[in-house]
Design a protein around this motif. Sequence first.
Motif, PDB file in Angstrom:
ATOM      1  N   GLY A 228       0.854  -1.179   0.000  1.00  0.00           N
ATOM      2  CA  GLY A 228       0.000   0.000   0.000  1.00  0.00           C
ATOM      3  C   GLY A 228       0.886   1.222   0.000  1.00  0.00           C
ATOM      4  N   SER A 229       0.256   2.394  -0.080  1.00  0.00           N
ATOM      5  CA  SER A 229       1.085   3.591  -0.230  1.00  0.00           C
ATOM      6  C   SER A 229       1.646   4.053   1.104  1.00  0.00           C
ATOM      7  CB  SER A 229       0.274   4.714  -0.869  1.00  0.00           C
ATOM      8  OG  SER A 229      -0.698   5.139   0.046  1.00  0.00           O
ATOM      9  N   GLY A 230       1.152   3.531   2.199  1.00  0.00           N
ATOM     10  CA  GLY A 230       1.686   3.930   3.490  1.00  0.00           C
ATOM     11  C   GLY A 230       0.977   3.179   4.592  1.00  0.00           C
ATOM     12  N   LEU A 253     -11.762   4.471   6.020  1.00  0.00           N
ATOM     13  CA  LEU A 253     -10.588   4.179   5.180  1.00  0.00           C
ATOM     14  C   LEU A 253     -10.900   3.189   4.062  1.00  0.00           C
ATOM     15  CD1 LEU A 253      -7.912   3.792   8.005  1.00  0.00           C
ATOM     16  CD2 LEU A 253      -8.187   5.743   6.472  1.00  0.00           C
ATOM     17  N   GLN A 254     -11.927   2.381   4.280  1.00  0.00           N
ATOM     18  CA  GLN A 254     -12.324   1.379   3.279  1.00  0.00           C
ATOM     19  C   GLN A 254     -11.227   0.348   3.037  1.00  0.00           C
ATOM     20  OE1 GLN A 254     -15.446   1.878   1.006  1.00  0.00           O
ATOM     21  NE2 GLN A 254     -15.971   2.950   2.894  1.00  0.00           N
ATOM     22  N   VAL A 255     -10.391   0.140   4.046  1.00  0.00           N
ATOM     23  CA  VAL A 255      -9.382  -0.937   3.935  1.00  0.00           C
ATOM     24  C   VAL A 255      -9.404  -1.733   5.232  1.00  0.00           C
ATOM     25  CG1 VAL A 255      -7.823   0.300   2.378  1.00  0.00           C
ATOM     26  CG2 VAL A 255      -7.535   0.529   4.853  1.00  0.00           C
ATOM     27  N   ASP A 256      -8.703  -2.846   5.222  1.00  0.00           N
ATOM     28  CA  ASP A 256      -8.656  -3.701   6.400  1.00  0.00           C
ATOM     29  C   ASP A 256      -7.832  -3.023   7.499  1.00  0.00           C
ATOM     30  OD1 ASP A 256      -9.423  -5.953   7.725  1.00  0.00           O
ATOM     31  OD2 ASP A 256      -7.563  -7.021   7.260  1.00  0.00           O
ATOM     32  N   GLN A 264      -3.651  -1.284  22.543  1.00  0.00           N
ATOM     33  CA  GLN A 264      -4.151   0.057  22.223  1.00  0.00           C
ATOM     34  C   GLN A 264      -3.932   0.410  20.750  1.00  0.00           C
ATOM     35  OE1 GLN A 264      -2.036   1.061  25.960  1.00  0.00           O
ATOM     36  NE2 GLN A 264      -3.050   3.025  25.647  1.00  0.00           N
ATOM     37  N   ALA A 265      -3.238  -0.457  20.008  1.00  0.00           N
ATOM     38  CA  ALA A 265      -2.783  -0.067  18.675  1.00  0.00           C
ATOM     39  C   ALA A 265      -3.683  -0.599  17.564  1.00  0.00           C
ATOM     40  CB  ALA A 265      -1.355  -0.551  18.450  1.00  0.00           C
ATOM     41  N   LEU A 266      -3.697   0.132  16.495  1.00  0.00           N
ATOM     42  CA  LEU A 266      -4.382  -0.285  15.273  1.00  0.00           C
ATOM     43  C   LEU A 266      -3.481   0.090  14.100  1.00  0.00           C
ATOM     44  CD1 LEU A 266      -7.950   1.111  16.065  1.00  0.00           C
ATOM     45  CD2 LEU A 266      -7.384  -1.310  15.751  1.00  0.00           C
ATOM     46  N   THR A 267      -3.408  -0.755  13.103  1.00  0.00           N
ATOM     47  CA  THR A 267      -2.624  -0.381  11.923  1.00  0.00           C
ATOM     48  C   THR A 267      -3.431  -0.680  10.678  1.00  0.00           C
ATOM     49  OG1 THR A 267      -1.593  -2.545  11.711  1.00  0.00           O
ATOM     50  CG2 THR A 267      -0.396  -0.935  13.017  1.00  0.00           C
ATOM     51  N   ALA A 268      -3.207   0.130   9.661  1.00  0.00           N
ATOM     52  CA  ALA A 268      -3.897  -0.088   8.392  1.00  0.00           C
ATOM     53  C   ALA A 268      -2.989   0.361   7.259  1.00  0.00           C
ATOM     54  CB  ALA A 268      -5.199   0.699   8.368  1.00  0.00           C
ATOM     55  N   SER A 269      -2.974  -0.404   6.186  1.00  0.00           N
ATOM     56  CA  SER A 269      -2.218   0.075   5.036  1.00  0.00           C
ATOM     57  C   SER A 269      -3.154   0.892   4.160  1.00  0.00           C
ATOM     58  CB  SER A 269      -1.606  -1.091   4.270  1.00  0.00           C
ATOM     59  OG  SER A 269      -2.601  -1.905   3.761  1.00  0.00           O
ATOM     60  N   ILE A 270      -2.668   2.045   3.804  1.00  0.00           N
ATOM     61  CA  ILE A 270      -3.514   3.067   3.194  1.00  0.00           C
ATOM     62  C   ILE A 270      -3.342   3.084   1.682  1.00  0.00           C
ATOM     63  CG2 ILE A 270      -4.007   5.542   3.168  1.00  0.00           C
ATOM     64  CD1 ILE A 270      -4.464   4.169   5.854  1.00  0.00           C
TER      65      ILE A 270
END
Lengths: 320, 289
Positions: A228-230, A253-256, A264-270
Amino acid sequence: MAELAIETTGLVKTYGDTRAVDGIDLAIERGGVHGFLGPNGAGKTTAIRMLATLIRPDAGEARVLGYDIRTQSDEVRSRVALTGQFASVDEDLTGAENLRLIAKLYGFTPKAATRRSAELLEAFGLAEAADRQVKKYSGGMRRRIDIAASIVVTPDLLFLDEPTTGLDPRSRNEVWDIIRAMVAYGTTVMLTTQYLDEADQLADKISVIDNGKIIAEGTATELKASVGSGMLHVRVMHRADRDAAREILLRELQVDVDMPADPQALTASIEDRGRVTRALTELDAAGIGLAQFSLGQPTLDEVFLSLTGKPAEPTKEEAA
Amino acid sequence: MTTDETTASAAKEVTATEAAPQASAIAHALASSERPARPSALSTSVTFGWRALLKIKHVPEQLFDVTVFPVIMTLLFTYLFGGAIAGSVSAYIAYIAPGVLVQSVLFITMYTGTTLRTDIDKGVFDRFRSLPIWRPSPLVGMLLGDAVRFIVASIVTSIVCLAIGWRPAGGVVGVVLGVALLLVFAFSLGWIWTFLSLILRTPGAIMGVASFVLMPLLFGSNIFVDPATMPGWLQAWVNVNPVSDLVTGVRALMNGEQIGSELAITLGWSAALVAVFGSLTMWKYRDPR
């Protein structure tokens, strides 16, 4: 110079029940650094040892600088050099003696061998340690004498097996500079590493290897783009808010959105950076406090995670 | 700060300290490399022999086994068995001296295997095997270097024997010829240990197997006593044991007697050992571990 530096098809090496290298196809061009990236035991060293004609493949074909590694191993050996994972010089001998030994084995006269040895020791900053036994060298010096021994006769292709493993940051930078100097001269370098930032820093192209197979290939940028782009990293203030925050992020975001070990953390590829601003505004509107957030290029750690489903460096993940 | 800036500042910091690699000097070293003609098999083997001598220079302790061990062997067996077997030490010494010489040297040969295993484990053998040289030369050179150790052991043993009354009838020439024959056999026997070191994983395992092979060869022989006193089955073994022929040959040369078929038999065994275990070693050497 038309032919490739390394070309393999279906290369296999088996040890007992373990397929250490399980069908590797490579096409590596001349010039620059090709990185072989993978965790311990992925098969990097086995692959390199086959290409340097130290061990024989059980199946598959491989050509190094245009020569078949099975039938033309002598031609391969006279054009490549190898710096192994462990010191590949004689620790009982001095630095100068080691280089003279290698030079003599290449056919230098004793006088020429002494001259070449002195020249290399000087270039690698080891002139003062020339007459000390290698076992009394520091880790960084040892690695330098190792590389110096590999270029007594300038190779067309140099295999470096984990050249900076166990080195302190300064020594590591020195080795990197040496590698860059060799590449600038025109030597092709094939480098194995388990350090993602090392591959990122040095390699023009990277093959990611896991369980004896190549699972991805490309430039560092391409590999990162595949994720992904970031990557957006968010840490909510209260762990109870995480699920609610995830819902909002999923919607906006419309992504996973992944939930790492950190509660406490969340990550997503944008894919679309524009949506990030909106998503953060929505979180604020919903009264979910954020401890921190960041948006960055994915690291190769994240690339590895998304390719294999497991982190390359678990300790680093925990620290993050 | 971009990566380029980071490296640039790191490089600056590095060049500021004195013992650091110099990129420009490395580039120059790469460009100025020559590529001499490929050296001969003999030349590379001798170079590896030179390496073995350098190692002796730097680690002289490794001569401990070739100096102390033969002294102990000689004194122990001469005084322990001398009276019982031949009535006195002076009567026994002419019989035992050549035998104990053979025993000391052949016993020491097994360190060839452990040394090679250590080399392989340290990775320096990867370097040697990646060089464009005659493939057996690291092993041949190693055995040549070991010949120096065997010569030291022979000299030490001879001196001890001379000191306790050995007066070989064959004179200096006979003793030198005897040692020469012994060295040929020791060199050939060495290929068994090189092969073992390529198929076994630890120096300890090599020592174990080597001792197991050497025991019947050394003790089931005519080194200490005349086989005439032994039971038939043991005589049968002693008679086919190549070490017995070697000892008989060395004894004949040192005692100034005419050497018989033992010479041909010993040389034949040596050739066979090199042919069989030399080939096995080189076959395994292509793909060790």
